[in-house]
Design an enzyme around this catalytic site. Structure first.
Site, PDB file in Angstrom:
ATOM      1  N   CYS A   1      39.726  40.325  41.526  1.00 36.29           N
ATOM      2  CA  CYS A   1      39.177  41.182  42.569  1.00 36.29           C
ATOM      3  C   CYS A   1      39.472  42.649  42.260  1.00 36.29           C
ATOM      4  CB  CYS A   1      39.783  40.788  43.906  1.00 36.29           C
ATOM      5  SG  CYS A   1      39.243  41.831  45.254  1.00 36.29           S
TER       6      CYS A   1
ATOM      7  N   CYS B   1      41.857  44.138  45.263  1.00 36.96           N
ATOM      8  CA  CYS B   1      43.275  43.831  45.437  1.00 36.96           C
ATOM      9  C   CYS B   1      43.914  43.192  44.208  1.00 36.96           C
ATOM     10  CB  CYS B   1      43.457  42.917  46.645  1.00 36.96           C
ATOM     11  SG  CYS B   1      42.919  41.223  46.349  1.00 36.96           S
TER      12      CYS B   1
ATOM     13  N   CYS C   1      37.049  36.624  47.015  1.00 37.48           N
ATOM     14  CA  CYS C   1      38.447  36.876  46.666  1.00 37.48           C
ATOM     15  C   CYS C   1      39.337  35.853  47.377  1.00 37.48           C
ATOM     16  CB  CYS C   1      38.841  38.294  47.076  1.00 37.48           C
ATOM     17  SG  CYS C   1      40.581  38.652  46.725  1.00 37.48           S
TER      18      CYS C   1
ATOM     19  N   CYS D   1      41.796  38.914  49.671  1.00 36.26           N
ATOM     20  CA  CYS D   1      41.277  39.908  50.627  1.00 36.26           C
ATOM     21  C   CYS D   1      39.856  39.553  51.075  1.00 36.26           C
ATOM     22  CB  CYS D   1      41.360  41.323  50.036  1.00 36.26           C
ATOM     23  SG  CYS D   1      40.071  41.713  48.844  1.00 36.26           S
TER      24      CYS D   1
ATOM     25  N   ASP E   1      32.841  47.836  15.292  1.00 41.26           N
ATOM     26  CA  ASP E   1      33.752  46.709  15.477  1.00 41.26           C
ATOM     27  C   ASP E   1      32.906  45.466  15.828  1.00 41.26           C
ATOM     28  OD1 ASP E   1      35.525  44.829  16.370  1.00 41.26           O
ATOM     29  OD2 ASP E   1      36.505  46.135  17.843  1.00 41.26           O
TER      30      ASP E   1
HETATM   31 ZN   LIG Z   1      40.673  40.910  46.828  1.00 41.73          ZN
END
Ligand SMILES: [Zn+2]
Length: 441
Positions: free
Chosen positions: A208, A211, A230, A233, A356
């Site tokens: 997330c 959070c 999430c 949260c 790369d």
């Molecule tokens: Zn979250």
């Protein structure tokens, strides 16, 4: 007016020889002569300016949106060739202007490289931004996804009146739209379409952005696109306004949005998102999109996006794949074709490709381990890296650094159905070879 002329002359002289480079020069010269040209011409767009950003699908989505608006009877200025940095954007407007130096366009559809938004936005503020997705691209070109997100957030906040049309199935893009404070509308797919159990794709943004807790997915469509929430949260997939349902993917694509059945003759799940993004954009712009299906029937996903060739009796499909998410989607599209086929993979490491090539290790090449894949050939500047990658998934691959030789060999000894997957700078050279071979008797 002089800047417009200079741009037109530069383009005429150089584009045949240098292709996209010529378009870039035209823009550069126009900006040198008249630094305000982009601001000036953009202000002459009568109705609205759309821009398209995001890692994959920009060119197809932008060109499709342009074709959709034209199909409704409007004049559109567009950077069709995909020259999407400041000079390319300036060129699109300068070349779109008349010889009097003025632009006669109702709309503008401009794809912009994410990192270039900070150079383009000071010149004009778009009305709408389509944000397709955020995947890991060539590492050394963009750095981390977080840097790209920061640049885009700054761009969005510098244009507070701009509405964002965002892919709600991508947690990174959706978070960015919410976080920016701009108005946004969402598009996405709320039904599970594929059984994604077997994929070992590397997924970005599994955590997330609010959070840091892990995201939980009800299902994935591909890569990190899916239905997420999430675990800690409030952050979750937003409500989807342009929701595609009744998805069919096979020899063609079909889905329903706003009660309309949309059909196209292309392959690849990712094209559902490209079409849906263009549809959501044109509808958000207030157009009726009455001719959308007609447009799709005529539309040719140009420049190597699933372009087909017929060379003698061999069917050849060319497709661009420049990062892990794009490559995995290409492999899915190839596997949708259940007839026997040969595969040619061309990998270069020129500056525009990102030097790369370690991203090749994030692609699920083991899915080529199947009876219907008759042969795998690797080519291009980094063909030996690609060959080593195939060795690690235990798939025999022939190496031929010369692209034309590799193609000629498979044309003569292959099974008559050849897929050519190329990265960025390999696209133009490979396309030229295929065009030339198609013209040979
Ligand atoms: Zn979250």
């Amino acid at each position: 007016m002089f800047a417009v002329w200079a741009a037109k002359i530069t383009e005429k002289v150089s584009v045949r020889i240098f292709h996209r480079q010529g378009v870039t020069w035209a823009g550069k010269i126009a900006l040198k002569i008249c630094p305000a040209i982009l601001t000036e011409l953009a202000s002459q767009v009568k109705k609205e300016i759309f821009i398209v950003c995001g890692t994959n699908g920009k060119t197809t989505t932008n060109n499709m949106l342009c074709a959709a608006i034209e199909a409704e009877g409007y004049r559109v200025v567009c950077n069709h060739t995909g020259s999407n940095m400041l000079n390319g954007v300036a060129a699109a407007f300068a070349l779109g202007a008349g010889i009097g130096g003025n632009l006669k366009a109702d709309y503008a559809c401009i794809e912009i490289d994410e990192a270039s938004t900070r150079r383009v936005f000071p010149h004009f503020k778009p009305d709408h931004m389509v944000l397709t997705n955020l995947f890991r691209d060539q590492l050394d070109r963009y750095g981390e996804i977080d840097i790209t997100m920061k640049i885009l957030k700054d761009a969005m906040q510098s244009a507070p009146g701009m509405k964002v049309i965002v892919n709600g199935d991508d947690a990174l893009s959706a978070y960015l739209a919410m976080d920016s404070g701009n108005d946004y509308v969402t598009y996405g797919i709320s039904e599970q379409v594929t059984d994604d159990k077997d994929s070992h794709e590397i997924r970005e943004g599994r955590f997330c952005k609010c959070c840091g807790a892990p995201l939980e997915y009800r299902f994935y469509h591909y890569s990190q696109l899916g239905d997420y929430a999430c675990t800690k949260c409030e952050f979750q997939r937003p409500r989807i306004q342009f929701d595609a349902s009744g998805i069919e993917i096979g020899s063609g694509i079909a889905f329903t949005v706003e009660g309309r059945r949309i059909r196209a003759d292309y392959k690849g799940f990712y094209n559902v998102y490209n079409i849906l993004a263009a549809y959501a954009a044109i509808r958000t712009g207030g157009l009726k999109a009455e001719h959308f299906n007609e447009m799709l029937a005529r539309f040719n996903p140009e420049n190597g996006r699933m372009e087909s060739f017929r060379i003698r009796d061999v069917k050849v499909m060319l497709n661009l794949a420049k990062n892990p998410a794009g490559f995995n989607q290409n492999i899915s599209a190839v596997m949708q074709d259940e007839t026997p086929k040969d595969i040619l993979i061309v990998i270069n490491d020129n500056a525009q490709d990102g030097t790369d090539v370690s991203w090749l290790w994030d692609v699920d090449f083991d899915r080529f381990k199947e009876d219907k894949i008759r042969s795998v050939t690797v080519s291009g500047i980094r063909c030996y890296d690609m060959g080593l990658r195939m060795k690690y998934v235990d798939i025999p691959a022939a190496s031929e650094p010369d692209v034309e030789k590799a193609i000629r060999q498979r044309l003569s000894d292959g099974c008559g159905n050849l897929y050519v997957l190329v990265n960025y700078t390999a696209l133009f050279s490979t396309r030229n070879v295929l065009k030339r071979l198609e013209g040979e008797k």
